[in-house]
Design an enzyme around this catalytic site. Structure first.
Site, PDB file in Angstrom:
ATOM      1  N   GLY A   1      49.367  45.173  36.016  1.00 26.69           N
ATOM      2  CA  GLY A   1      49.913  43.896  36.460  1.00 26.69           C
ATOM      3  C   GLY A   1      51.305  43.662  35.910  1.00 26.69           C
TER       4      GLY A   1
ATOM      5  N   ASP B   1      44.371  37.020  35.419  1.00 25.86           N
ATOM      6  CA  ASP B   1      44.686  36.056  36.471  1.00 25.86           C
ATOM      7  C   ASP B   1      44.349  34.640  36.022  1.00 25.86           C
ATOM      8  OD1 ASP B   1      45.483  37.988  38.555  1.00 25.86           O
ATOM      9  OD2 ASP B   1      43.437  38.690  38.223  1.00 25.86           O
TER      10      ASP B   1
ATOM     11  N   GLU C   1      40.093  48.565  33.936  1.00 28.81           N
ATOM     12  CA  GLU C   1      40.584  47.685  32.858  1.00 28.81           C
ATOM     13  C   GLU C   1      39.433  47.299  31.933  1.00 28.81           C
ATOM     14  OE1 GLU C   1      44.345  45.283  34.765  1.00 28.81           O
ATOM     15  OE2 GLU C   1      42.343  44.527  35.199  1.00 28.81           O
TER      16      GLU C   1
HETATM   17  O1  LIG Z   1      43.874  43.996  38.631  1.00 32.32           O
HETATM   18  C1  LIG Z   1      44.827  43.538  38.024  1.00 32.32           C
HETATM   19  C2  LIG Z   1      44.757  42.982  36.681  1.00 32.32           C
HETATM   20  O2  LIG Z   1      43.538  42.444  36.292  1.00 32.32           O
HETATM   21  C3  LIG Z   1      45.949  42.176  36.192  1.00 32.32           C
HETATM   22  O3  LIG Z   1      45.966  42.303  34.806  1.00 32.32           O
HETATM   23  C4  LIG Z   1      45.905  40.719  36.580  1.00 32.32           C
HETATM   24  O4  LIG Z   1      45.828  40.612  37.976  1.00 32.32           O
HETATM   25  C5  LIG Z   1      47.133  39.945  36.057  1.00 32.32           C
HETATM   26  O5  LIG Z   1      48.289  40.419  36.643  1.00 32.32           O
HETATM   27  P1  LIG Z   1      49.702  39.700  36.459  1.00 32.32           P
HETATM   28  O6  LIG Z   1      50.094  39.866  35.030  1.00 32.32           O
HETATM   29  O7  LIG Z   1      50.624  40.422  37.403  1.00 32.32           O
HETATM   30  O8  LIG Z   1      49.530  38.262  36.829  1.00 32.32           O
END
Ligand SMILES: O=C[C@H](O)[C@H](O)[C@H](O)COP(=O)(O)O
Length: 244
Positions: free
Chosen positions: A33, A90, A119
């Site tokens: 992410g 998220d 993850e």
């Molecule tokens: O599948 C993706 C992950 O769980 C990410 O860590 C999560 O979506 C957060 O992403 P971002 O930092 O881009 O908001």
């Protein structure tokens, strides 16, 4: 699906602060992410400056970025253990920027990038799991859809099981491809909306025990520290010490 109200600077501060905590010689889980990417870039800078680490990527994307910035890599089954994992979220439930409530427990919702299965594997294996986030991710209760990775053949039966629990499942569609998002593991994702999640632990258990579910995006009590990047610094919530 992916939305964040946080600024890039807030995310960068969080990612860089968490990466600064990585010790020489560590095996580091590399989250996925936009926020975790800042941590990976900072690790790359530190490797350039002489830091000796091995990264365990949680996705195709985190592997590519780590290669680009020069972080040495290994697969999870090729290392003896993971010292620390740094990953985004998220939604971070149970941690508040104003410390209105205690942070003795936390629930993360992850999987906006469909990477939550690997993850969770890497983050749970780590001795210390540092979450990196911006203030827009903090919430009092789960209020975003819960991503559920399913075996392709299981999508309809898992969708039925989610409906039985009061959820509304929606197959995640690809942006620049006809059809669904296919995860790094070759599976599909159901984004499951629930009106209210009063008991995230119970929901996590129910999803985990549904045949056909590979992994869901509820991470209950896995985080040890949450780094929240703000406009002028980083708020660090040490959940491990508050739990003990
Ligand atoms: O599948 C993706 C992950 O769980 C990410 O860590 C999560 O979506 C957060 O992403 P971002 O930092 O881009 O908001």
């Amino acid at each position: 699906m992916k939305q964040s109200g946080g600024s890039e600077d807030q995310k960068r501060r969080a990612g860089e602060r968490a990466a600064a905590r990585v010790d020489d010689g560590a095996v580091v889980g590399l989250g996925t992410g936009s926020t975790a990417a800042h941590a990976i870039r900072e690790l790359g800078e530190r490797v350039d400056a002489g830091l000796d680490v091995v990264g365990v990527p949680t996705s195709f994307a985190s592997r590519e970025l780590a290669r680009e910035v020069g972080v040495p890599l290994a697969d999870l089954d090729a290392v003896d253990g993971v010292d620390v994992a740094i990953d985004g979220a998220d939604q971070v439930v149970g941690v508040h920027s104003d410390d209105e409530t205690g942070a003795a427990s936390s629930v993360l919702v992850k999987g906006g990038g469909a990477a939550h299965a690997r993850e969770k594997l890497v983050d749970a294996a780590a001795d210390a799991f540092h979450v990196v986030a911006d203030p827009s991710k903090l919430a009092a209760s789960v209020s975003v859809p819960v991503p559920v990775e399913v075996l392709p053949a299981a999508r309809t039966v898992v969708a039925d099981a989610v409906r039985d629990r009061g959820g509304d499942p929606s197959l995640r569609r690809a942006d620049r491809k006809d059809g669904p998002v296919v995860t790094d593991n070759g599976n599909l994702v159901l984004d499951c909306t629930f009106d209210a999640v009063d008991d995230p632990r119970a929901l996590a258990t129910a999803l985990s025990t549904t045949p056909g579910v590979v992994e869901h995006g509820l991470f209950v009590d896995l985080a040890d520290t949450v780094h929240v990047g703000t406009d002028d610094g980083v708020d660090v919530h040490d959940l491990a010490s508050e739990r003990s």
